[in-house]
Write an enzyme that holds these catalytic residues in place. Structure first.
Site: not given
Ligand code: BGC
Length: 742
Positions: A270
């Site tokens: 993530d």
């Molecule tokens: C979130 C993810 C997301 C990623 C990219 C993160 O803060 O937890 O679900 O895909 O950001 O935007």
């Protein structure tokens, strides 16, 4: 209802691809390999010198958050024409519930209980996103969510593993299509692996402690289901799972995902989750974090640059074997081949004309219509009759706000392209009745009652007050958790005031989560819970309010009476002292200085009923459905076979309407305790008024299997109850027995 496995690659191409990947890998330097494992953020419609240089040098495998088509094409051109090996880029974006056309939030889509609708929404999202050059979405989010305080419940498919996994398969199918190489297919991503939804206290990013049995029986099944049907990628969760952050959790990412499940697609971290291993107190520094994440099984690092900075030295000093790097790079390259990027990575500009066309909007409207849940409808106040209304008061800050109705994660939707309730109601009314509008409150969080006067005035002169209240978009989603999930701001006071006018109230609630509605429920005549319905909220709500459509959404998550009841979900365990009405009453009226053990003695609170305000699966219709004649065709089945169960469903009301027929089971005795009810099947049917139909379910004993104490997934012999009905309180019951294979 079965979803075909999403073939990522034509079978004949599979061997050829493997050969191409190996040929390419052989030509790559270590730095180029590590580049493929790095995902950088785009520069928002331009290409900075640094990014251009990094791509030219083969230091970037994928880009996140660039949506400008010309810029994406330029990024691909640099990668293909100016980097040594010409490897195209993965272009990732959070296409969560739509791209230009915004569909209902995922939790709302789950309320449709319609795999077809979920697939259609994902498919249109993929068409619009791929026409902008995007080839990878970070969806579906399939974290089981049982705490409505958690802001990300909005992105989830609800509390139940069966509903979640069924809809998740459809969502992946919608994004990925039959083949990933199709022009409008984009790679999907199973996130957040795993357990994120169990964040303590419903607070985002918080610790999770989930016993392995619970993890395997509740949290992992949706992930396993879409791993099996070909989801292209996985994302590791931010969260700490039983003391080991998921991003550095080798048990989860290697033992379970790779070895047990044989999953072969790439796993991405993530956002900046790799360096966060240091913050978790799980890694000494960024180099250690890179080592721990990579060794655990994270192939690609999102947004941060620990891999770029440290993997080379970790390989040189033999901490990480080059074979492991090669395996990860192979996974990334294979995905790029499967997506057809080596044949064509750029996107034709004229395809974008397709966005938000009539077909997309009509699918968005249908999805919004089918996901609204009618929670209350006293005296059949709904549907409203045009003829009976002279003046309609439309009150509330969300009645005419194209932005808020889109909900969380709607980056690429445009507020001015949304169709609001107020607009749609005007279109409905034409000249047949008058609409008066007052916001009452400036925003959903506002505490100033300056706007009440105007709202009260229009309500006094109206036949009905249609209040559009709830949560603005920013109150749910990532890092937007609430400790109190009542209607925010002074909305309850506004309802009080409108209630005092004596004008009947139809309350439309837009929200990203279940809300606690006990304080206002008696003051309103009807509640239509519409979640954040997206671009076509207005026309969908107007159709429902005036009866062109009957509500048919069902709750994918339990609505508690108060936050103190959380966690509250239908598939609870019985405990040794389950609650009952008489025990609750005894506890509730406990005398002063009562002896310690004399009253109640049940798993319930003294001060609140043990039932939820609205149960999982609940949702009213303008019609009424009767369930009779439940039949089990084969009451004794052996493990490995099917049990067939049928029921007669009758539309005994006055509207042609859709109903979601739900089947629940209880395994009465297990080697580990089983929930008091588990959803094991559902079907959305349409019935004309006065008509009946027989609905049949066929349940394989594999669907009855669960992880036992030895973490083996097995169906066990024994007695089962089965219920079929319109919600999880279904009472029409039958029984069957499962015996061991001979
Ligand atoms: C979130 C993810 C997301 C990623 C990219 C993160 O803060 O937890 O679900 O895909 O950001 O935007």
């Amino acid at each position: 209802m079965s979803v075909k496995s999403c073939q990522q690659l034509h079978p004949l191409d599979s061997l050829a691809t493997e050969a191409k990947v190996i040929t390419l890998l052989d030509k790559m330097t270590l730095d180029e390999k590590i580049g493929q494992l790095s995902q950088l953020s785009g520069d928002g419609g331009q290409v900075s010198k640094e990014l251009r240089k990094a791509i030219k040098q083969g230091q970037v495998g994928s880009i996140i958050n660039e949506v400008d088509l010309d810029t994406i094409n330029e990024l691909q051109r640099i990668a293909i024409k100016e980097s040594r090996l010409g490897i195209p880029l993965l272009i990732g974006r959070d296409v969560i519930h739509g791209f230009n056309t915004i569909f209902p939030i995922p939790l709302a889509q789950a309320a449709s209980w319609s795999p077809e609708i979920v697939e259609q929404c994902a498919q249109i999202s993929a068409i619009e996103a791929s026409n902008s050059g995007i080839n990878w979405t970070f969806a579906p989010m399939i974290d089981i969510a049982r705490d409505p305080r958690w802001g990300r419940i909005a992105e989830s498919l609800g509390e139940d593993p069966y509903l979640c996994k069924t809809l998740a398969k459809s969502m992946v199918k919608g994004f990925q299509g039959e083949y990933l190489s199709n022009t409008n297919s984009i790679a999907a991503c199973a996130k957040h692996f795993a357990g994120y939804g169990a964040s303590e206290g419903g607070k985002d990013y918080n610790t999770t402690n989930i016993a392995e049995n619970e993890l395997r029986n509740v949290y992992l099944p949706p992930f396993k289901a879409i791993a099996d049907t070909g989801v292209a990628t996985f994302m590791a969760s931010f969260s700490d799972l039983n003391g080991v952050p998921a991003t550095g959790n080798d048990w989860l990412l290697s033992d379970v995902l790779r070895d047990e499940w044989r999953y072969s697609g790439p796993v991405i971290s993530d956002w900046e989750a790799v360096p966060q291993l240091v913050t978790h107190g799980f890694a000494f520094d960024k180099s250690d974090a890179a080592n721990k994440a990579f060794t655990a099984g994270v192939d690609i690092e999102m947004a941060s640059n620990c891999y770029l900075s440290y993997l080379t030295s970790l390989v040189s000093n033999n901490t990480i074997a080059i074979k492991k790097i090669d395996d990860s790079v192979k996974r990334v390259l294979t995905l790029k081949f499967k997506l057809g990027l080596f044949e064509s990575a750029t996107t034709l500009p004229n395809n974008q004309n397709n966005a938000m066309n009539l077909q997309h909007l009509s699918i968005a409207k249908n999805a919004a219509t089918k996901s609204c849940v009618l929670l209350k409808n006293d005296n059949q106040i709904l549907p409203l009759s045009k003829l009976a209304i002279t003046n309609l008061a439309v009150i509330g800050p969300l009645a005419d706000d194209g932005y808020e109705q889109m909900g969380t994660w709607a980056f690429d939707g445009k507020a001015h392209q949304s169709h609001t309730c107020l607009n749609a109601l005007h279109a409905y009314a034409k000249d047949s009745f008058k609409i008066h509008h007052a916001v009452g409150l400036e925003t959903s969080r506002s505490n100033h009652n300056d706007g009440f006067y105007e709202a009260i005035a229009i309500a006094k002169n109206a036949d009905v007050a249609l209040m559009v209240l709830g949560e603005e978009a920013i109150l749910s989603g990532e890092a937007h958790c609430r400790a109190n999930i009542d209607l925010p701001g002074a909305q309850e006071d506004l309802i009080d005031e409108i209630h005092k006018t004596g004008t009947p109230i139809v309350l439309v609630i837009m929200a990203g989560r279940p809300l606690t509605l006990e304080k206002i429920i008696a003051k309103v005549d009807a509640i239509l819970f519409v979640w954040h319905p997206g671009t076509m909220a207005g026309p969908a709500i107007a159709d429902l309010v005036f009866g062109a459509e009957s509500p048919s959404g069902k709750l994918p998550v339990t609505f508690p009476r108060s936050v103190g009841q959380i966690p509250l979900y239908y598939a609870q365990k019985n405990s040794g002292r389950p609650p009952s009405e008489d025990k609750y009453l005894a506890l509730n009226s406990i005398p002063v200085r009562a002896p310690q053990t004399s009253f109640g003695m049940a798993a319930t609170y003294l001060d609140i009923h043990f039932s939820p305000l609205f149960a999982f699966g609940y949702g009213l219709s303008y019609s009424q459905f009767g369930y009779t004649n439940i039949k089990v065709m084969n009451k004794l089945i052996t493990i490995g076979s099917f049990v067939e169960i049928s029921v007669t469903v009758s539309n005994i009301g006055n509207f042609t309407a859709e109903e979601v027929v739900q089947l629940y089971i209880r395994d009465l005795v297990g080697s580990v305790t089983r929930p008091i009810k588990e959803l094991k099947g559902f079907q959305r049917i349409k019935l004309a008024k006065g008509k009946s139909t027989e609905v049949k379910f066929k349940l394989h004993t594999d669907e009855l299997a669960f992880y036992n104490r030895h973490m083996e997934c097995k169906a066990e012999a024994g007695h089962f109850n089965v219920w079929i009905g319109g919600d999880s309180n279904a009472t029409l019951q039958a029984e069957f027995e499962v015996t061991d294979e001979k």
